[in-house]
Scaffold this motif. Structure first.
Motif, PDB file in Angstrom:
ATOM      1  N   ARG A  13       0.804  -1.208   0.022  1.00  0.00           N
ATOM      2  CA  ARG A  13       0.039   0.007  -0.034  1.00  0.00           C
ATOM      3  C   ARG A  13       0.827   1.214  -0.093  1.00  0.00           C
ATOM      4  NH1 ARG A  13      -2.732   3.871   3.198  1.00  0.00           N
ATOM      5  NH2 ARG A  13      -4.901   4.097   2.684  1.00  0.00           N
ATOM      6  N   ALA A  14       2.110   1.007   0.791  1.00  0.00           N
ATOM      7  CA  ALA A  14       2.810   2.499   1.043  1.00  0.00           C
ATOM      8  C   ALA A  14       3.398   2.653  -0.552  1.00  0.00           C
ATOM      9  CB  ALA A  14       3.725   2.088   1.833  1.00  0.00           C
ATOM     10  N   LEU A  15       3.813   1.774  -1.288  1.00  0.00           N
ATOM     11  CA  LEU A  15       4.658   2.019  -2.597  1.00  0.00           C
ATOM     12  C   LEU A  15       3.283   2.423  -3.382  1.00  0.00           C
ATOM     13  CD1 LEU A  15       6.830  -0.944  -2.746  1.00  0.00           C
ATOM     14  CD2 LEU A  15       7.365   1.317  -2.088  1.00  0.00           C
ATOM     15  N   LEU A  16       2.376   1.916  -3.420  1.00  0.00           N
ATOM     16  CA  LEU A  16       1.013   1.990  -4.585  1.00  0.00           C
ATOM     17  C   LEU A  16       0.740   3.653  -4.388  1.00  0.00           C
ATOM     18  CD1 LEU A  16      -1.351  -0.904  -4.421  1.00  0.00           C
ATOM     19  CD2 LEU A  16       0.375  -0.337  -6.038  1.00  0.00           C
ATOM     20  N   LEU A  17       0.986   4.258  -3.216  1.00  0.00           N
ATOM     21  CA  LEU A  17       0.375   5.523  -2.839  1.00  0.00           C
ATOM     22  C   LEU A  17       1.661   6.503  -2.994  1.00  0.00           C
ATOM     23  CD1 LEU A  17      -1.917   5.140  -0.023  1.00  0.00           C
ATOM     24  CD2 LEU A  17      -2.535   5.439  -2.377  1.00  0.00           C
ATOM     25  N   ASP A  18       2.967   6.033  -3.237  1.00  0.00           N
ATOM     26  CA  ASP A  18       4.097   6.540  -3.520  1.00  0.00           C
ATOM     27  C   ASP A  18       4.043   7.425  -4.794  1.00  0.00           C
ATOM     28  OD1 ASP A  18       6.720   7.571  -3.956  1.00  0.00           O
ATOM     29  OD2 ASP A  18       7.641   5.882  -2.687  1.00  0.00           O
ATOM     30  N   PRO A  19       4.503   8.742  -4.645  1.00  0.00           N
ATOM     31  CA  PRO A  19       4.447   9.492  -5.829  1.00  0.00           C
ATOM     32  C   PRO A  19       5.300   9.040  -6.877  1.00  0.00           C
ATOM     33  CG  PRO A  19       4.246  10.913  -3.994  1.00  0.00           C
ATOM     34  CD  PRO A  19       4.659   9.833  -3.439  1.00  0.00           C
ATOM     35  N   ALA A  20       6.358   8.337  -6.462  1.00  0.00           N
ATOM     36  CA  ALA A  20       7.297   7.480  -7.342  1.00  0.00           C
ATOM     37  C   ALA A  20       6.969   6.292  -7.950  1.00  0.00           C
ATOM     38  CB  ALA A  20       8.821   7.442  -6.636  1.00  0.00           C
ATOM     39  N   LEU A  21       5.398   5.808  -7.960  1.00  0.00           N
ATOM     40  CA  LEU A  21       5.046   4.628  -8.522  1.00  0.00           C
ATOM     41  C   LEU A  21       5.161   4.657  -9.798  1.00  0.00           C
ATOM     42  CD1 LEU A  21       3.350   1.918  -8.101  1.00  0.00           C
ATOM     43  CD2 LEU A  21       1.224   3.532  -8.472  1.00  0.00           C
ATOM     44  N   HIS A  90       3.315  -7.244  -7.727  1.00  0.00           N
ATOM     45  CA  HIS A  90       4.468  -6.717  -8.183  1.00  0.00           C
ATOM     46  C   HIS A  90       4.391  -5.318  -8.278  1.00  0.00           C
ATOM     47  CE1 HIS A  90       8.161  -6.870 -10.676  1.00  0.00           C
ATOM     48  NE2 HIS A  90       7.668  -5.761 -11.111  1.00  0.00           N
ATOM     49  N   VAL A  91       5.192  -4.734  -7.518  1.00  0.00           N
ATOM     50  CA  VAL A  91       5.187  -3.070  -7.491  1.00  0.00           C
ATOM     51  C   VAL A  91       6.514  -2.378  -7.798  1.00  0.00           C
ATOM     52  CG1 VAL A  91       4.299  -1.158  -6.304  1.00  0.00           C
ATOM     53  CG2 VAL A  91       3.311  -3.440  -5.660  1.00  0.00           C
ATOM     54  N   GLU A  92       6.731  -1.483  -8.511  1.00  0.00           N
ATOM     55  CA  GLU A  92       7.796  -0.771  -8.804  1.00  0.00           C
ATOM     56  C   GLU A  92       7.608   0.532  -8.867  1.00  0.00           C
ATOM     57  OE1 GLU A  92       8.419  -1.249 -13.019  1.00  0.00           O
ATOM     58  OE2 GLU A  92       8.728  -3.812 -12.980  1.00  0.00           O
ATOM     59  N   THR A  93       8.503   1.246  -8.221  1.00  0.00           N
ATOM     60  CA  THR A  93       8.575   2.749  -8.063  1.00  0.00           C
ATOM     61  C   THR A  93      10.034   2.924  -8.541  1.00  0.00           C
ATOM     62  OG1 THR A  93       9.576   2.817  -6.031  1.00  0.00           O
ATOM     63  CG2 THR A  93       7.332   2.631  -6.011  1.00  0.00           C
ATOM     64  N   ALA A  94      10.248   4.360  -8.565  1.00  0.00           N
ATOM     65  CA  ALA A  94      11.690   4.661  -9.084  1.00  0.00           C
ATOM     66  C   ALA A  94      12.606   4.421  -8.211  1.00  0.00           C
ATOM     67  CB  ALA A  94      11.622   6.454  -9.157  1.00  0.00           C
ATOM     68  N   ALA A  96      12.184   1.515  -5.739  1.00  0.00           N
ATOM     69  CA  ALA A  96      12.446   0.213  -5.143  1.00  0.00           C
ATOM     70  C   ALA A  96      11.373  -0.613  -6.007  1.00  0.00           C
ATOM     71  CB  ALA A  96      11.759   0.160  -3.549  1.00  0.00           C
ATOM     72  N   THR A  97      11.498  -1.919  -6.244  1.00  0.00           N
ATOM     73  CA  THR A  97      10.732  -3.000  -6.569  1.00  0.00           C
ATOM     74  C   THR A  97      10.483  -4.023  -5.596  1.00  0.00           C
ATOM     75  OG1 THR A  97      11.587  -2.807  -8.916  1.00  0.00           O
ATOM     76  CG2 THR A  97      10.724  -4.723  -8.358  1.00  0.00           C
ATOM     77  N   LEU A  98       9.061  -4.251  -5.397  1.00  0.00           N
ATOM     78  CA  LEU A  98       8.574  -5.327  -4.391  1.00  0.00           C
ATOM     79  C   LEU A  98       7.776  -6.466  -4.942  1.00  0.00           C
ATOM     80  CD1 LEU A  98       7.451  -4.774  -0.798  1.00  0.00           C
ATOM     81  CD2 LEU A  98       5.856  -5.942  -2.092  1.00  0.00           C
ATOM     82  N   GLN A  99       7.949  -7.657  -4.758  1.00  0.00           N
ATOM     83  CA  GLN A  99       7.311  -8.574  -5.311  1.00  0.00           C
ATOM     84  C   GLN A  99       6.624  -9.383  -4.030  1.00  0.00           C
ATOM     85  OE1 GLN A  99       8.701 -10.932  -8.771  1.00  0.00           O
ATOM     86  NE2 GLN A  99      10.523  -9.815  -8.492  1.00  0.00           N
ATOM     87  N   LEU A 100       5.519  -9.567  -4.028  1.00  0.00           N
ATOM     88  CA  LEU A 100       4.622 -10.208  -3.081  1.00  0.00           C
ATOM     89  C   LEU A 100       4.089 -11.568  -3.484  1.00  0.00           C
ATOM     90  CD1 LEU A 100       2.523  -8.820  -0.119  1.00  0.00           C
ATOM     91  CD2 LEU A 100       1.673 -10.737  -1.466  1.00  0.00           C
TER      92      LEU A 100
END
Length: 387
Positions: A13-21, A90-94, A96-100
């Protein structure tokens, strides 16, 4: 190590709401539960009205896209998706990348990596630089290596793969890369498929034991050893169990491509993608017999005979796959400036029995040219498996 699911979803959730998503994909399902949509993809876009989060979902038949405004509307939409029982994120930002991946026991397996710098471009703009399915600057290439040309080949192969698999594909996907060598395609395919939110298990097969050890160590360094493994053995005989859904082969030399295709047919793999390399077997057979009239000019010159052997080999391979219950096509998957071996045999299993005219069409061609394709020998074409 597994983590509590709630804590892992909070990180998502934190990464999805990150402006760098930059992009996120949710797909798959948890044990005993099914999401209301088969897949969801999120990415930032810039519209005339301003920045938005674009959410594209599919119910397995129809796509649906909506654009939500930053703030409470975006937070509510994200929470709605996180409440769905997806098996993979699978979430990518400028940065970080996170795979759950949600395990059968309901815990979360999380892989984190530093973000990869990408060419600057306005999100959603019309003048963006070429988008790659797997960016040539992706961090995995720092581990696995590979020239720029090899990376372009791999990306092109992934595009063909993306065009082959259905958008609504869910559930576990077993993949085998036959003749994987340095495993550039193996690792790239896992990166791409897991990025689509698929529950992927991938096995690379190569005859060399030292390659198996090297590739296994790379998988461990990337944190993928539980999903990507390697077997030392020949394409024809390596132990792979259970049978895969998808078979890949990139530039397996000469009749090694035939061995890969034959193995895929015996496995009754749902999809097959094989990019052939050299075609010496039929070229040798063409030299041993005069061409049937009126085609002598096709094989009189050595260079023309070699090129004709390429065409004839792949045409017969496609014909044999059709006889054995596949819909097959031969396409160009990458520009010839990157590799002269730029054709791809792409096949999907239908299970439909070959018709009499289809069998006769194949038989007439091989009899006329007095050749015996290696794939025919491997498959015993006159006794194809039941549909």
């Amino acid at each position: 190590m597994p983590e509590p699911l709630d804590a892992a979803l909070a990180q998502v959730r934190a990464l999805l709401l990150d402006p760098a998503l930059t992009r996120a994909v949710a797909a798959g399902r948890r044990r005993g539960r099914r999401p209301t949509v088969a897949r969801a993809e999120l990415r930032p876009v810039t519209l005339k009205a301003g920045p938005r989060l674009q959410i594209a979902t599919s119910d397995g038949a129809r796509p649906y896209t909506r654009n939500v405004t930053p703030g409470p509307e975006t937070a509510a939409a994200v929470d709605e998706l996180l409440a769905e029982p997806f098996g993979n994120w699978h979430v990518e930002t400028a940065d970080a990348t996170l795979q759950l991946r949600v395990t059968k026991s309901g815990e979360a397996q999380v892989h984190r990596a530093a973000g990869t710098a990408r060419p600057a471009a306005a999100p959603g703009g019309n003048d963006r630089a070429k988008e790659y399915l797997l960016d040539p600057g992706d961090e995995i290439f720092a581990e696995i290596g590979g020239s720029a040309a090899k990376r372009r080949q791999v990306d092109a192969f992934l595009r063909a793969l993306a065009a082959t698999l259905p958008d609504e594909l869910t559930g576990p996907l077993r993949v085998v890369d036959l003749g994987c060598g340095n495993a550039y395609l193996t690792f790239a395919a896992y990166r791409y498929l897991s990025g689509r939110g698929l529950d992927v298990e991938l096995i690379g097969v190569d005859v060399r034991e030292d390659q198996r050890r090297r590739n296994t160590e790379l998988a461990q360094r990337l944190g993928w050893a539980d999903r990507v493994s390697f077997v030392a053995g020949t394409i024809a005989d390596a132990v792979v169990d259970p049978a895969p859904d998808l078979v890949l082969a990139l530039h397996a030399c000469d009749t090694a491509t035939d061995e890969a295709l034959a193995r895929a047919v015996r496995w009754e793999a749902r999809w097959v993608l094989a990019a052939p390399c050299c075609h010496h077997d039929l070229a040798k057979q063409l030299r041993a017999h005069p061409a049937p009239a009126p085609y002598e000019l096709l094989t009189r010159q050595g260079i023309l005979r070699e090129r004709f052997a390429d065409v004839l080999t792949d045409a017969l391979r496609a014909g044999l796959l059709r006889v054995h219950g596949y819909r097959a096509e031969v396409v160009e998957f990458v520009d010839s400036q990157h590799t002269p071996r730029n054709l791809l045999i792409r096949a999907r299993r239908t299970g439909t029995a070959a018709t009499g005219p289809q069998r006769a069409e194949y038989r007439e061609l091989v009899d006329q040219w007095r050749v015996t394709p290696r794939l025919e020998t491997l498959l015993a074409v006159d006794e194809p498996p039941a549909a």
